[in-house]
Design an enzyme around this catalytic site. Structure first.
Site, mmCIF file in Angstrom:
data_model
loop_
_atom_site.group_PDB
_atom_site.id
_atom_site.type_symbol
_atom_site.label_atom_id
_atom_site.label_comp_id
_atom_site.label_asym_id
_atom_site.label_seq_id
_atom_site.Cartn_x
_atom_site.Cartn_y
_atom_site.Cartn_z
ATOM 1 N N SER A 1 0.844 -1.184 0.000
ATOM 2 C CA SER A 1 0.000 0.000 0.000
ATOM 3 C C SER A 1 0.890 1.248 0.000
ATOM 4 O O SER A 1 2.111 1.151 0.076
ATOM 5 C CB SER A 1 -0.902 -0.018 1.234
ATOM 6 O OG SER A 1 -0.121 -0.001 2.399
ATOM 7 N N TYR A 2 0.262 2.411 -0.089
ATOM 8 C CA TYR A 2 0.990 3.664 -0.211
ATOM 9 C C TYR A 2 2.035 3.798 0.901
ATOM 10 O O TYR A 2 1.704 3.709 2.079
ATOM 11 C CB TYR A 2 0.009 4.829 -0.158
ATOM 12 C CG TYR A 2 0.627 6.134 -0.557
ATOM 13 C CD1 TYR A 2 1.146 6.299 -1.838
ATOM 14 C CD2 TYR A 2 0.716 7.194 0.333
ATOM 15 C CE1 TYR A 2 1.733 7.485 -2.216
ATOM 16 C CE2 TYR A 2 1.294 8.387 -0.041
ATOM 17 C CZ TYR A 2 1.804 8.519 -1.322
ATOM 18 O OH TYR A 2 2.387 9.693 -1.683
ATOM 19 N N PRO A 3 3.307 3.998 0.524
ATOM 20 C CA PRO A 3 4.357 3.900 1.547
ATOM 21 C C PRO A 3 4.633 5.187 2.326
ATOM 22 O O PRO A 3 5.555 5.224 3.111
ATOM 23 C CB PRO A 3 5.590 3.492 0.741
ATOM 24 C CG PRO A 3 5.363 4.078 -0.603
ATOM 25 C CD PRO A 3 3.879 4.112 -0.825
#
Ligand SMILES: *[C@@H]1O[C@H](CO)[C@@H](O)[C@H](O)[C@H]1NC(C)=O
Ligand SMILES: *[C@@H]1O[C@H](CO)[C@@H](O)[C@H](O)[C@H]1NC(C)=O
Ligand SMILES: [Zn+2]
Length: 855
Positions: free
Chosen positions: A337-339
């Site tokens: 997922s978005y880091p």
């Protein structure tokens, strides 16, 4: 009626994935005309109408903030002016022509949906895109353009997330965007003013600073400050001697044990000696108590960015910059997922079980995942919801598709995720207390009872320390040995990168997105070096700078000021503070600090004087100055330059990393009388090389010349060193450059393109090669004259030749075109045209050669 909906993501791959997911794989992809982006199209419905969707992307920021061109001349702009000068938004990467590209794709679109990353920067890019497409989209009926602009909010590139975002479109948030504008402008004005001032000041005085730019930044400098503070603690540390009593006892069964002494360190030698005597006298010890206690190690909270960077640095040995690049790549490919997130708690509806199930077949931890699935997941630890993105989690199994750093970062993210669903690690601590005369000694050991999450985060496992001897109360032990060990207190170690990240986070320096950038900057500027164990050791330069700031104005280094500014900026983002008021207030504060710093720079300078060599002492006499006609010194440290001690001027030169600089006899520049010098790039006879005038190199004399141009780009009509005299023809690569004779290339004579790296070898071994004034009627290139001493390769044993090297078949063998074409395609094209039309002419026509001399 069919409406057109333009959708814009932040990276080409994201655009493609989003289109695929929304169209159930029905999208058709084509390349965008700027070469960097792609457009995926599909049919669907939007706001109850039939719609054609076009999904494309930017490549990060479209625009960047800068000063208008005239303020970017360091010599003509007083850095104080940079606090009041205008700023402009220019394209972040002009090559990509992003504004024109977006405008053209937006032509006649009815709606715009923004799929930029969901953080402050993404929100800012939203408005950059809006500005780019505003004039080419259709006007809505009622005339308010922003009514047709929507914003998608998502955290992962999965079908579920993306489709949900499409169903729940919102609006872009101007205040978040403004907070980024304010930060950009602040960083630009403050960074440039300090950096230009101190770079000029110190580079003009010292020869061995070893950094091209002496930069200041409101974030990078406090970051450096942390490293220097630790250095100072280490240097100022005074070790203190202390003594520890070390004993060895033998048990009844002959086993040896070495218990710890309860008193620990004794700082007085005589006292320690007294205790030693007592123990020696007692000779035996008795077991007085055995206790067992349970210990626990708690599992981690859900993973956020800062923790990812910390662990990657300390366990994987990856810099934060590398970690984030890798993580970004994993995100774009749908693996995680978005880091970029500060949140450490899973949203209430997060599908923990589904995410875990995807790992059930993994070869490394599938068995652990299956086990948890069977027994039920444990409730994750309560973290903090910062309202940005969910924690970083795996989104799909890796199925062995990843390798190298990608695999390592993915594995860690996944191990961390699984760990959050497991129980704590439980272990047993056994303590055995012994009495030896009046002295107490203990022996302690740990045994794991339930490994819990350490089963997957194996590096955190409790080490089962030495097996404990099987004692019971009253057992007696015999003293075998007792001695005092001399020790010294030791200083702390240098900061590890992981510790630095924690300090930056704690003090609010930078954001999860910018922390890696700041750390990278202080390394690149040669302010710190990264040593083994990723410890950061400040250099002489970094230390002198920080100590200098501390003398003039502590706040330039302390983290307090920056975190105050960050707080103000986030108030803009939340709509709780006015953009202009905050920005102007912060700017005025920094302007005053700057003026004060300039006035007090001598305080900093005394520190530099003590640590660095002045230009007049550095370097060796090299070539003559055109102003005073005395010798200037070559300073070889970074940046390489010539320094005239009499005029107190410096002249930058090409970097010593890229080639070798030599003197060039007493040849002088006719414009300013400076001695010409000669530079040769790496790669021997295939490298580019040229003469240059140190003054012109820094002050281009003619229109069309740039800073950093040598004589091979100089259009002086009469100087024997200009390309007007030594140019032969246009570059065969048609790069727009000219092939110029390298007058120093004897005996492996060659022509070098003054723009690309193409090289033509000619007349190897000749004594003299010159470019003449005459040019070839047929192909317009200049005639070349050659003289050989003997052993001439020229036909009929002639020792000299004058003519066209391309058209005269007699010297064909003496010309080596192997490196004239840098790619195979160009070579093939040329061979083709040679066959069809005769070699010389084919190349000459339409001619790069014609353009060559520019006469
Ligand atoms: C795991 O393997 C089983 C059996 O081969 C298969 O049915 C299942 O779909 C796989 N699960 C995943 C998430 O790949
Ligand atoms: C933006 O911030 C201002 C205060 O500076 C506030 O009045 C306004 O309502 C905010 N707008 C949005 C859309 O939140
Ligand atoms: Zn001079």
């Amino acid at each position: 009626m069919t409406v057109t909906v333009l959708m814009v993501a932040e990276k080409p791959m994201l655009a493609e994935s989003i289109a695929k997911l929304l169209s159930d794989n029905q999208a058709n992809k084509r390349k965008g005309w700027n070469g960097a982006c792609s457009v995926s199209e599909y049919m669907g419905s939007f706001m109850g109408q039939n719609a054609r969707f076009k999904v494309t992307s930017t490549c990060g920021h479209v625009m960047t903030t800068d000063f208008p061109l005239k303020f970017n001349n360091w010599d003509r702009t007083d850095p104080t002016e940079l606090y009041s000068s205008p700023t402009v938004k220019i394209e972040a990467n002009p090559k990509l022509k992003m504004v024109d590209y977006l405008a053209s794709e937006a032509k006649a679109a009815d709606y715009l949906v923004l799929w930029l990353d969901c953080d402050k920067e993404g929100e800012n890019i939203c408005f950059e895109v809006v500005d780019a497409v505003r004039n080419s989209m259709k006007r809505p009926m009622n005339g308010n353009f922003m009514d047709v602009v929507y914003r998608a909010h998502f955290s992962a590139i999965t079908e579920k997330d993306i489709k949900a975002a499409m169903r729940n479109l919102g609006r872009p948030d101007i205040n978040m965007s403004l907070s980024v504008d304010a930060r950009q402008e602040l960083d630009l004005r403050v960074g440039c003013s300090f950096t230009r001032f101190q770079t000029k000041y110190f580079q003009g005085k010292y020869g061995d600073l070893d950094s091209t730019v002496i930069s200041y930044g409101p974030c990078q400098t406090p970051t450096l400050g942390f490293c220097v503070t630790r250095h100072d603690q280490i240097v100022q540390f005074k070790p203190e001697p202390y003594w520890v009593l070390q004993t060895t006892f033998t048990t009844a069964s002959g086993e040896e044990i070495r218990p710890e002494w309860e008193r620990g360190r004794i700082f007085d030698r005589e006292v320690a000696q007294l205790f030693l005597e007592r123990i020696k006298k007692a000779k035996t010890a008795t077991v007085v108590e055995i206790t067992k206690k349970e210990g626990r190690k708690e599992k981690p909270m859900a993973l956020n960015t800062v923790e990812l960077m910390r662990v990657a640095s300390s366990y994987l040995g990856l810099s934060p910059q590398t970690t984030m690049t890798v993580a970004e790549h994993l995100y774009v490919s749908g693996y995680i997922s978005y880091p970029r997130t500060e949140t450490t708690s899973y949203p209430p509806n997060f599908d923990l079980v589904g995410t875990l199930r995807m790992q059930a077949n993994d070869s490394k931890w599938g068995h652990i995942a299956r086990n948890i699935l069977e027994q039920g997941v444990q409730k994750p630890k309560k973290g903090e919801d910062k309202g940005d993105h969910p924690p970083i989690t795996p989104m799909k199994p890796s199925n062995g598709q990843l390798s190298g750093d990608s695999a390592r970062v993915y594995d860690y993210v996944t191990q961390h995720f699984i760990a959050t669903l497991m129980g704590p690690c439980i272990y047993e601590i056994t303590t055995i207390r012994l009495k030896c005369g009046e002295e107490e000694l203990t022996l302690q050991g740990r045994d794991t009872i339930v490994p819990g999450f350490t089963e997957i985060m194996t590096w955190l496992a409790v080490e089962d320390e030495r097996r404990m001897p099987n004692f019971k109360r009253g057992d007696t032990l015999t003293l075998k040995e007792a001695e005092l060990a001399d020790r010294e207190t030791s200083p702390p170690s240098y900061l590890t990168e992981a510790e630095l990240i924690s300090l930056m986070e704690k003090h609010g320096i930078g954001t999860d997105a910018s922390i890696p950038v700041h750390i990278n900057t202080i390394c690149q500027r040669n302010y710190v070096t990264v040593e083994s164990g990723r410890r950061l050791i400040p250099t002489k330069l970094g230390i002198s700078l920080v100590h200098g700031y501390l003398r003039v104005d502590r706040e330039l280094v302390l983290p307090t000021m920056r975190s105050e500014v960050e707080t103000q900026l986030s108030l803009i983002a939340k709509g709780q503070a006015d953009y202009l008021a905050v920005k102007n207030h912060a700017l005025e504060m920094f302007r005053l600090k700057f003026v004060y710093f300039v006035k007090n720079i001598p305080l900093v300078d005394t520190l530099f004087e003590a640590s660095f060599t002045t230009l007049s002492e550095a370097g060796k006499p090299f070539s003559r100055c055109g102003k005073c006609h005395r010798f200037m010194k070559l300073v070889e440290a970074k940046p390489q330059r010539l320094f005239c001690p009499a005029c107190q001027e410096t002249y930058n030169l090409p970097s010593s990393k890229d080639g070798i600089l030599r003197t060039y006899g007493d040849r002088k520049c006719p414009l300013d009388e400076f001695d010409l010098v000669y530079w040769q790039g790496p790669g021997g006879k295939l490298s580019r090389s040229f003469a240059l005038c140190p003054f012109c190199y820094n002050n281009p004399p003619f229109e069309g010349m740039r800073n950093g141009d040598g004589c091979d780009k100089c259009s002086h009509p009469a100087c024997p060193h200009s390309f007007m005299k030594n140019g032969v023809c246009g570059c065969l690569m048609e790069c727009g450059g000219v092939l110029v004779l390298d007058p120093m290339s004897h005996p492996k004579w060659r022509l070098c393109c003054n723009r690309c790296s193409s090289v033509v070898g000619l007349f190897e071994g000749a004594l003299k090669v010159k470019v003449t004034d005459k040019n070839c009627d047929e192909c317009n290139s200049q005639f070349v004259s050659v003289d050989y001493k003997d052993k001439s390769p020229l036909p009929e044993g002639k020792t000299s030749f004058k003519g066209c090297i391309f058209c005269d078949q007699a010297v064909k063998e003496c010309i080596n075109l192997n490196h004239a074409y840098l790619d195979e395609e160009a070579r093939q094209k040329s061979i083709q045209s040679g066959r069809d039309r005769g070699r010389g002419r084919g190349r000459g026509r339409g001619g790069p050669r014609g353009r060559g001399r520019g006469r």
